[in-house]
Scaffold this motif. Structure first.
Motif, PDB file in Angstrom:
ATOM      1  N   UNK A 185      55.693  76.070  82.981  1.00 55.55           N
ATOM      2  CA  UNK A 185      54.967  74.942  82.376  1.00 55.55           C
ATOM      3  C   UNK A 185      53.775  75.439  81.559  1.00 55.55           C
ATOM      4  N   UNK A 186      53.052  76.411  82.082  1.00 57.13           N
ATOM      5  CA  UNK A 186      51.897  76.953  81.355  1.00 57.13           C
ATOM      6  C   UNK A 186      52.337  77.662  80.078  1.00 57.13           C
ATOM      7  N   UNK A 187      53.447  78.386  80.141  1.00 58.25           N
ATOM      8  CA  UNK A 187      53.975  79.054  78.949  1.00 58.25           C
ATOM      9  C   UNK A 187      54.384  78.012  77.914  1.00 58.25           C
ATOM     10  N   UNK A 188      55.058  76.963  78.353  1.00 60.64           N
ATOM     11  CA  UNK A 188      55.483  75.896  77.436  1.00 60.64           C
ATOM     12  C   UNK A 188      54.273  75.260  76.753  1.00 60.64           C
ATOM     13  N   UNK A 189      53.225  75.001  77.507  1.00 61.77           N
ATOM     14  CA  UNK A 189      52.025  74.409  76.918  1.00 61.77           C
ATOM     15  C   UNK A 189      51.372  75.370  75.932  1.00 61.77           C
ATOM     16  N   UNK A 190      51.316  76.638  76.289  1.00 67.67           N
ATOM     17  CA  UNK A 190      50.695  77.647  75.436  1.00 67.67           C
ATOM     18  C   UNK A 190      51.437  77.767  74.101  1.00 67.67           C
ATOM     19  N   UNK A 191      52.763  77.666  74.160  1.00 68.42           N
ATOM     20  CA  UNK A 191      53.593  77.824  72.969  1.00 68.42           C
ATOM     21  C   UNK A 191      53.921  76.505  72.293  1.00 68.42           C
ATOM     22  N   UNK A 192      53.477  75.410  72.893  1.00 74.01           N
ATOM     23  CA  UNK A 192      53.734  74.069  72.371  1.00 74.01           C
ATOM     24  C   UNK A 192      55.227  73.788  72.224  1.00 74.01           C
ATOM     25  N   UNK A 193      55.952  74.111  73.297  1.00 73.45           N
ATOM     26  CA  UNK A 193      57.387  73.843  73.345  1.00 73.45           C
ATOM     27  C   UNK A 193      57.709  73.163  74.667  1.00 73.45           C
ATOM     28  N   UNK A 194      58.934  72.710  74.801  1.00 76.74           N
ATOM     29  CA  UNK A 194      59.396  72.104  76.043  1.00 76.74           C
ATOM     30  C   UNK A 194      59.729  73.207  77.058  1.00 76.74           C
ATOM     31  N   UNK A 195      59.664  72.884  78.327  1.00 77.05           N
ATOM     32  CA  UNK A 195      59.978  73.849  79.384  1.00 77.05           C
ATOM     33  C   UNK A 195      61.420  74.354  79.238  1.00 77.05           C
ATOM     34  N   UNK A 196      62.309  73.499  78.763  1.00 78.64           N
ATOM     35  CA  UNK A 196      63.704  73.917  78.563  1.00 78.64           C
ATOM     36  C   UNK A 196      63.811  75.025  77.525  1.00 78.64           C
ATOM     37  N   UNK A 197      62.903  75.033  76.554  1.00 76.28           N
ATOM     38  CA  UNK A 197      62.888  76.109  75.559  1.00 76.28           C
ATOM     39  C   UNK A 197      62.520  77.420  76.230  1.00 76.28           C
ATOM     40  N   UNK A 198      61.578  77.395  77.139  1.00 79.00           N
ATOM     41  CA  UNK A 198      61.201  78.603  77.882  1.00 79.00           C
ATOM     42  C   UNK A 198      62.400  79.090  78.695  1.00 79.00           C
ATOM     43  N   UNK A 199      63.153  78.178  79.290  1.00 80.58           N
ATOM     44  CA  UNK A 199      64.375  78.551  80.016  1.00 80.58           C
ATOM     45  C   UNK A 199      65.375  79.233  79.080  1.00 80.58           C
ATOM     46  N   UNK A 200      65.510  78.727  77.865  1.00 81.93           N
ATOM     47  CA  UNK A 200      66.434  79.343  76.899  1.00 81.93           C
ATOM     48  C   UNK A 200      65.957  80.735  76.504  1.00 81.93           C
ATOM     49  N   UNK A 201      64.629  80.888  76.339  1.00 82.28           N
ATOM     50  CA  UNK A 201      64.090  82.216  76.035  1.00 82.28           C
ATOM     51  C   UNK A 201      64.421  83.195  77.150  1.00 82.28           C
ATOM     52  N   UNK A 202      64.309  82.738  78.378  1.00 81.97           N
ATOM     53  CA  UNK A 202      64.640  83.586  79.528  1.00 81.97           C
ATOM     54  C   UNK A 202      66.104  84.007  79.489  1.00 81.97           C
ATOM     55  N   UNK A 203      66.980  83.047  79.289  1.00 78.81           N
ATOM     56  CA  UNK A 203      68.419  83.330  79.279  1.00 78.81           C
ATOM     57  C   UNK A 203      68.792  84.255  78.122  1.00 78.81           C
ATOM     58  N   UNK A 204      68.074  84.169  77.017  1.00 81.93           N
ATOM     59  CA  UNK A 204      68.340  85.014  75.855  1.00 81.93           C
ATOM     60  C   UNK A 204      67.642  86.369  75.949  1.00 81.93           C
ATOM     61  N   UNK A 205      66.799  86.537  76.948  1.00 74.89           N
ATOM     62  CA  UNK A 205      66.085  87.802  77.103  1.00 74.89           C
ATOM     63  C   UNK A 205      64.938  87.989  76.135  1.00 74.89           C
ATOM     64  N   UNK A 206      64.409  86.899  75.607  1.00 71.86           N
ATOM     65  CA  UNK A 206      63.326  86.980  74.627  1.00 71.86           C
ATOM     66  C   UNK A 206      61.956  87.185  75.257  1.00 71.86           C
ATOM     67  N   UNK A 207      61.842  86.868  76.530  1.00 71.57           N
ATOM     68  CA  UNK A 207      60.556  87.024  77.214  1.00 71.57           C
ATOM     69  C   UNK A 207      60.809  87.603  78.601  1.00 71.57           C
ATOM     70  N   UNK A 208      59.942  88.516  78.984  1.00 74.49           N
ATOM     71  CA  UNK A 208      60.049  89.128  80.303  1.00 74.49           C
ATOM     72  C   UNK A 208      59.422  88.218  81.348  1.00 74.49           C
ATOM     73  N   UNK A 209      59.964  88.284  82.547  1.00 76.50           N
ATOM     74  CA  UNK A 209      59.416  87.483  83.633  1.00 76.50           C
ATOM     75  C   UNK A 209      59.526  88.256  84.938  1.00 76.50           C
ATOM     76  N   UNK A 210      58.864  87.735  85.924  1.00 75.74           N
ATOM     77  CA  UNK A 210      58.947  88.262  87.281  1.00 75.74           C
ATOM     78  C   UNK A 210      59.325  87.114  88.193  1.00 75.74           C
TER      79      UNK A 210
END
Length: 70
Positions: A15-40
């Motif tokens: 949620x914080x990443x989505x707010x920071x990037x001004x996108x929906x949380x689902x977009x952050x999920x897509x970034x994760x699935x595409x490997x565009x952003x690292x996570x822990x």
């Protein structure tokens, strides 16, 4: 691998990443699935992001947009 991060570094939620990037949380999920952003992942499965990793994604995206505008 939690050892990559310092103990005092604030990790961000989806949620914080989505707010920071001004996108929906689902977009952050897509970034994760595409490997565009690292996570822990925590042992409970929660996804957290390092601020610098998110800033790198934003920087790559803005650089890509500038190149397309030329």
């Amino acid at each position: 691998m939690w050892s990559e991060y310092s103990d005092n570094e604030k990790l961000l939620t989806k949620q914080e990443v989505a707010q920071m990037c001004r996108v929906d949380v689902r977009t952050v999920d897509r970034w994760l699935m595409a490997g565009k952003v690292r996570c822990q992942r925590t042992p409970s499965g929660r996804v957290l992001f390092r601020t610098q990793d998110v800033l790198n994604v934003i920087d790559r995206a803005s650089t890509s947009l500038r190149r397309r505008e030329r």
